[in-house]
Scaffold this motif. Structure first.
Motif, PDB file in Angstrom:
ATOM      1  N   SER A  41       0.829  -1.218   0.000  1.00 26.15           N
ATOM      2  CA  SER A  41       0.000   0.000   0.000  1.00 26.15           C
ATOM      3  C   SER A  41       0.854   1.255   0.000  1.00 26.15           C
ATOM      4  N   GLU A  42       1.959   1.211   0.745  1.00 22.75           N
ATOM      5  CA  GLU A  42       2.851   2.377   0.771  1.00 22.75           C
ATOM      6  C   GLU A  42       3.573   2.557  -0.559  1.00 22.75           C
ATOM      7  N   VAL A  43       3.930   1.449  -1.213  1.00 24.33           N
ATOM      8  CA  VAL A  43       4.531   1.549  -2.541  1.00 24.33           C
ATOM      9  C   VAL A  43       3.537   2.203  -3.506  1.00 24.33           C
ATOM     10  N   ALA A  44       2.288   1.749  -3.460  1.00 32.13           N
ATOM     11  CA  ALA A  44       1.252   2.331  -4.319  1.00 32.13           C
ATOM     12  C   ALA A  44       1.078   3.823  -4.025  1.00 32.13           C
ATOM     13  N   ASP A  45       1.099   4.184  -2.753  1.00 29.52           N
ATOM     14  CA  ASP A  45       0.978   5.593  -2.387  1.00 29.52           C
ATOM     15  C   ASP A  45       2.112   6.422  -2.984  1.00 29.52           C
ATOM     16  N   ARG A  46       3.323   5.895  -2.940  1.00 28.73           N
ATOM     17  CA  ARG A  46       4.485   6.627  -3.467  1.00 28.73           C
ATOM     18  C   ARG A  46       4.386   6.790  -4.978  1.00 28.73           C
ATOM     19  N   ILE A  47       3.960   5.736  -5.652  1.00 34.04           N
ATOM     20  CA  ILE A  47       3.790   5.829  -7.101  1.00 34.04           C
ATOM     21  C   ILE A  47       2.728   6.869  -7.437  1.00 34.04           C
ATOM     22  N   ALA A  48       1.608   6.816  -6.736  1.00 38.64           N
ATOM     23  CA  ALA A  48       0.519   7.756  -7.008  1.00 38.64           C
ATOM     24  C   ALA A  48       0.968   9.198  -6.791  1.00 38.64           C
ATOM     25  N   THR A  49       1.678   9.445  -5.706  1.00 35.79           N
ATOM     26  CA  THR A  49       2.158  10.803  -5.419  1.00 35.79           C
ATOM     27  C   THR A  49       3.095  11.278  -6.521  1.00 35.79           C
ATOM     28  N   ALA A  50       4.045  10.418  -6.921  1.00 35.54           N
ATOM     29  CA  ALA A  50       5.002  10.807  -7.954  1.00 35.54           C
ATOM     30  C   ALA A  50       4.324  11.046  -9.297  1.00 35.54           C
ATOM     31  N   ALA A  51       3.256  10.297  -9.579  1.00 38.51           N
ATOM     32  CA  ALA A  51       2.556  10.412 -10.861  1.00 38.51           C
ATOM     33  C   ALA A  51       1.440  11.455 -10.829  1.00 38.51           C
ATOM     34  N   GLY A  52       1.191  12.052  -9.655  1.00 34.45           N
ATOM     35  CA  GLY A  52       0.127  13.039  -9.544  1.00 34.45           C
ATOM     36  C   GLY A  52      -1.263  12.443  -9.561  1.00 34.45           C
ATOM     37  N   LEU A  53      -1.389  11.211  -9.071  1.00 36.20           N
ATOM     38  CA  LEU A  53      -2.679  10.520  -9.034  1.00 36.20           C
ATOM     39  C   LEU A  53      -3.240  10.535  -7.617  1.00 36.20           C
ATOM     40  N   THR A  54      -4.550  10.530  -7.515  1.00 31.99           N
ATOM     41  CA  THR A  54      -5.208  10.513  -6.213  1.00 31.99           C
ATOM     42  C   THR A  54      -5.869   9.168  -5.999  1.00 31.99           C
ATOM     43  N   LEU A  55      -5.394   8.435  -5.004  1.00 28.72           N
ATOM     44  CA  LEU A  55      -5.960   7.131  -4.677  1.00 28.72           C
ATOM     45  C   LEU A  55      -7.049   7.276  -3.636  1.00 28.72           C
ATOM     46  N   THR A  56      -8.007   6.365  -3.644  1.00 28.40           N
ATOM     47  CA  THR A  56      -8.975   6.330  -2.557  1.00 28.40           C
ATOM     48  C   THR A  56      -8.249   5.847  -1.301  1.00 28.40           C
ATOM     49  N   PRO A  57      -8.742   6.203  -0.121  1.00 25.88           N
ATOM     50  CA  PRO A  57      -8.059   5.777   1.107  1.00 25.88           C
ATOM     51  C   PRO A  57      -8.026   4.253   1.232  1.00 25.88           C
ATOM     52  N   ASN A  58      -6.963   3.766   1.821  1.00 27.10           N
ATOM     53  CA  ASN A  58      -6.846   2.336   2.085  1.00 27.10           C
ATOM     54  C   ASN A  58      -7.463   2.047   3.443  1.00 27.10           C
ATOM     55  N   THR A  59      -8.675   1.505   3.445  1.00 31.31           N
ATOM     56  CA  THR A  59      -9.396   1.268   4.697  1.00 31.31           C
ATOM     57  C   THR A  59      -9.452  -0.207   5.076  1.00 31.31           C
ATOM     58  N   ASP A  60      -8.787  -1.061   4.314  1.00 30.86           N
ATOM     59  CA  ASP A  60      -8.835  -2.496   4.599  1.00 30.86           C
ATOM     60  C   ASP A  60      -8.012  -2.843   5.833  1.00 30.86           C
ATOM     61  N   GLY A  61      -8.528  -3.784   6.597  1.00 29.15           N
ATOM     62  CA  GLY A  61      -7.791  -4.304   7.739  1.00 29.15           C
ATOM     63  C   GLY A  61      -6.795  -5.358   7.307  1.00 29.15           C
ATOM     64  N   ALA A  62      -6.047  -5.877   8.278  1.00 24.48           N
ATOM     65  CA  ALA A  62      -4.970  -6.832   7.984  1.00 24.48           C
ATOM     66  C   ALA A  62      -5.503  -8.116   7.343  1.00 24.48           C
ATOM     67  N   LEU A  63      -6.615  -8.648   7.849  1.00 20.91           N
ATOM     68  CA  LEU A  63      -7.141  -9.905   7.323  1.00 20.91           C
ATOM     69  C   LEU A  63      -7.604  -9.748   5.881  1.00 20.91           C
ATOM     70  N   ARG A  64      -8.369  -8.712   5.612  1.00 19.83           N
ATOM     71  CA  ARG A  64      -8.854  -8.498   4.247  1.00 19.83           C
ATOM     72  C   ARG A  64      -7.681  -8.270   3.292  1.00 19.83           C
ATOM     73  N   THR A  65      -6.660  -7.552   3.754  1.00 23.84           N
ATOM     74  CA  THR A  65      -5.482  -7.314   2.920  1.00 23.84           C
ATOM     75  C   THR A  65      -4.792  -8.625   2.574  1.00 23.84           C
ATOM     76  N   ARG A  66      -4.606  -9.515   3.577  1.00 18.78           N
ATOM     77  CA  ARG A  66      -3.952 -10.802   3.324  1.00 18.78           C
ATOM     78  C   ARG A  66      -4.767 -11.655   2.352  1.00 18.78           C
ATOM     79  N   LEU A  67      -6.085 -11.671   2.526  1.00 18.54           N
ATOM     80  CA  LEU A  67      -6.931 -12.459   1.636  1.00 18.54           C
ATOM     81  C   LEU A  67      -6.893 -11.930   0.208  1.00 18.54           C
ATOM     82  N   ARG A  68      -6.924 -10.628   0.072  1.00 20.20           N
ATOM     83  CA  ARG A  68      -6.897 -10.030  -1.267  1.00 20.20           C
ATOM     84  C   ARG A  68      -5.560 -10.310  -1.948  1.00 20.20           C
ATOM     85  N   ARG A  69      -4.469 -10.198  -1.207  1.00 20.30           N
ATOM     86  CA  ARG A  69      -3.140 -10.452  -1.790  1.00 20.30           C
ATOM     87  C   ARG A  69      -2.990 -11.922  -2.178  1.00 20.30           C
ATOM     88  N   ALA A  70      -3.546 -12.816  -1.347  1.00 20.98           N
ATOM     89  CA  ALA A  70      -3.491 -14.246  -1.681  1.00 20.98           C
ATOM     90  C   ALA A  70      -4.277 -14.519  -2.958  1.00 20.98           C
TER      91      ALA A  70
END
Length: 198
Positions: A160-189
């Protein structure tokens, strides 16, 4: 805009691409690897080398991304390792020359970090990817070169932090990352499973 995410095999490109896609409405992920897999499927197994060495792959990637950039009304995200400067020029360079707004990012990490990430892929019962392991040093060394900037060191930051850095450098606005740890692990899997190649 095209956001090309480069990096070594196991560097987090695909996870970062889908994190950006999830938090960037209207974006689409176009994976240049699929062009290569399509070419391999048309060839006898004994002729299947590195598909990037095929001029048809480089031409195909250019044509597909050029088409999508011209027709799709949103950011296009392409996760793909390209470390050969000539091949980089034939894909990223040509897209820039055609007039597309291409933002390139190379995700870097220490060798051992990359090895651990590749080893983690074995958690799905797959063999340790020797193709990727054999290319760690070559990829990391090549991507340090200035033509492969902008560089993002990923050893100690989350996807998520990598994505944030890319978005900032590219001038893009991401929606907030509101996922918890479990949902994040499931989505990545889920992303990892959907990109397993047998």
């Amino acid at each position: 805009m095209l956001v090309w995410i480069n990096g070594p095999f196991g560097g987090g490109k695909t996870q970062t691409a889908y994190e950006l896609h999830r938090r960037l409405p209207g974006s689409v992920v176009c994976d240049p690897e699929m062009v290569g897999f399509g070419l391999h499927r048309t060839m006898p197994r004994e002729l299947r080398g590195d598909f990037q060495d095929l001029p048809a792959w480089r031409q195909g990637v250019f044509e597909v991304l050029d088409l999508v950039l011209n027709k799709h009304d949103g950011v296009v995200i392409a996760p793909m390792t390209v470390v050969n400067p000539a091949y980089f020029d034939e894909t990223v360079g040509r897209l820039r020359e055609t007039g597309h707004d291409v933002r390139h990012f190379a995700l870097l990490a220490d060798r051992e970090t990359v090895r651990q990430r590749l080893r983690a892929r074995g958690g799905f019962g797959l063999r340790f990817d020797s193709f990727a392991v054999d290319r760690i040093d070559r990829c990391l060394d090549a991507l340090q070169r200035p033509e492969f900037a902008e560089h993002i060191q990923t050893d100690h930051i989350s996807v998520s932090e990598v994505a944030d850095r890319i978005a900032t450098a590219a001038g893009l606005t991401l929606t907030p990352n509101t996922d918890g740890a479990l949902r994040t692990r499931l989505r990545r899997a889920k992303v990892s499973l959907s990109h397993i190649r047998f």
